[in-house]
Design a protein around this motif. Structure first.
Motif, short mmCIF file in Angstrom:
data_model
loop_
_atom_site.label_atom_id
_atom_site.label_comp_id
_atom_site.label_asym_id
_atom_site.label_seq_id
_atom_site.Cartn_x
_atom_site.Cartn_y
_atom_site.Cartn_z
N VAL A 1 7.91 31.76 -9.99
CA VAL A 1 6.86 32.37 -9.78
C VAL A 1 5.65 32.38 -9.94
O VAL A 1 5.63 31.69 -10.76
N GLU A 2 4.83 32.53 -9.42
CA GLU A 2 3.21 31.96 -9.46
C GLU A 2 2.39 32.86 -10.15
O GLU A 2 2.51 34.27 -9.83
N THR A 3 1.40 32.32 -11.31
CA THR A 3 0.59 33.35 -12.57
C THR A 3 -0.52 32.62 -12.10
O THR A 3 -0.31 31.76 -12.83
N ASP A 4 -1.68 33.58 -11.50
CA ASP A 4 -2.53 32.52 -12.60
C ASP A 4 -3.19 32.07 -13.99
O ASP A 4 -2.42 32.88 -14.47
N LEU A 5 -3.90 31.35 -13.61
CA LEU A 5 -4.38 31.31 -15.10
C LEU A 5 -4.91 31.45 -16.32
O LEU A 5 -4.24 32.43 -17.51
N ALA A 6 -5.55 33.04 -16.00
CA ALA A 6 -5.84 33.93 -16.73
C ALA A 6 -5.33 35.06 -17.24
O ALA A 6 -5.24 35.60 -18.64
N GLU A 7 -4.37 34.91 -15.86
CA GLU A 7 -3.06 35.65 -16.36
C GLU A 7 -2.36 35.61 -17.24
O GLU A 7 -1.30 35.89 -18.34
N PHE A 8 -1.96 33.92 -17.33
CA PHE A 8 -1.17 33.26 -18.13
C PHE A 8 -1.48 33.49 -19.51
O PHE A 8 -1.10 33.67 -20.51
N LEU A 9 -2.80 33.23 -19.81
CA LEU A 9 -3.38 33.18 -20.88
C LEU A 9 -3.41 35.03 -21.81
O LEU A 9 -3.26 34.35 -22.61
N ARG A 10 -4.11 35.72 -20.30
CA ARG A 10 -3.28 37.26 -21.53
C ARG A 10 -2.51 37.13 -21.84
O ARG A 10 -2.35 38.16 -22.88
N ASN A 11 -1.47 36.83 -21.52
CA ASN A 11 -0.21 36.90 -22.13
C ASN A 11 0.15 36.22 -23.20
O ASN A 11 0.84 36.69 -24.27
N LEU A 12 0.02 34.78 -22.98
CA LEU A 12 -0.58 34.17 -24.82
C LEU A 12 -1.09 35.23 -25.88
O LEU A 12 0.02 35.17 -26.27
N VAL A 13 -2.30 35.50 -25.72
CA VAL A 13 -2.81 36.91 -26.34
C VAL A 13 -1.83 38.03 -26.26
O VAL A 13 -1.79 37.97 -27.76
N LYS A 14 -1.32 38.25 -25.49
CA LYS A 14 -0.37 39.40 -26.25
C LYS A 14 0.97 39.10 -26.38
O LYS A 14 1.50 39.68 -27.68
N THR A 15 1.10 37.59 -26.72
CA THR A 15 2.42 37.53 -27.16
C THR A 15 2.63 37.33 -28.71
O THR A 15 3.83 36.93 -29.60
N GLY A 16 0.70 37.00 -29.51
CA GLY A 16 0.24 37.00 -30.43
C GLY A 16 0.00 35.25 -30.76
O GLY A 16 -0.50 34.90 -31.94
N ALA A 17 -0.11 35.15 -29.34
CA ALA A 17 -1.28 33.71 -29.37
C ALA A 17 -2.24 33.75 -30.51
O ALA A 17 -3.38 34.65 -30.66
N LYS A 18 -3.32 33.32 -31.77
CA LYS A 18 -4.21 32.93 -32.05
C LYS A 18 -5.67 32.08 -31.44
O LYS A 18 -6.12 32.19 -32.47
N ARG A 19 -4.78 30.83 -31.60
CA ARG A 19 -5.48 30.06 -30.96
C ARG A 19 -4.42 28.97 -29.67
O ARG A 19 -3.22 29.00 -29.51
N ILE A 20 -5.67 28.30 -28.65
CA ILE A 20 -4.65 27.64 -28.66
C ILE A 20 -5.65 25.96 -27.83
O ILE A 20 -6.70 25.72 -27.99
N VAL A 21 -4.67 25.13 -27.41
CA VAL A 21 -5.33 23.67 -26.87
C VAL A 21 -5.06 23.31 -26.00
O VAL A 21 -3.81 23.90 -25.37
N LEU A 22 -5.67 23.08 -26.12
CA LEU A 22 -6.33 23.62 -23.64
C LEU A 22 -6.59 22.22 -23.67
O LEU A 22 -7.50 21.35 -23.66
N THR A 23 -5.68 21.95 -22.93
CA THR A 23 -5.43 19.97 -22.30
C THR A 23 -5.49 20.10 -20.52
O THR A 23 -4.06 20.14 -20.71
N ASP A 24 -6.63 19.44 -20.19
CA ASP A 24 -6.79 18.82 -19.24
C ASP A 24 -5.93 17.40 -18.42
O ASP A 24 -6.91 15.97 -19.13
#
Length: 92
Positions: A1-24
């Motif tokens: 199942v493919e999810t685009d990055l923006a959708e994945f991030l919005r789902n993180l926020v919806k589940t209660g994420a307060k900040r993220i560590v983004l590592t390329d």
């Protein structure tokens, strides 16, 4: 199942994420500078703070990350070990 990055991030926020560590991971440890475009894209997609990681090599990298709205901080790793950033003189 493919999810685009923006959708994945919005789902993180919806589940209660307060900040993220983004590592390329393609930049991590490469000493070639961060992926500023990715950091901007992510910060525009979500309304929670981002900690940038991967490729931070110089004070100029830190300064440029600080100009991106939403970037709360950054992780410096190999640059400390290699001496391209000195913690005692870094403007953080």
């Amino acid at each position: 199942v493919e999810t685009d990055l923006a959708e994945f991030l919005r789902n993180l926020v919806k589940t209660g994420a307060k900040r993220i560590v983004l590592t390329d991971i393609s930049k991590d440890g490469a000493m070639q500078g961060p992926n500023f475009e990715l950091m901007r894209e992510v910060c525009e997609a979500i309304a929670i703070p981002v900690i940038a990681s991967g490729g931070v090599t110089t004070q100029a990298d830190i300064d440029q990350l600080a100009t991106i709205p939403g970037v709360e901080g950054c992780i410096v790793g190999k640059a400390l070990y290699e001496g391209t950033i000195k913690l005692t003189s870094a403007n953080i």
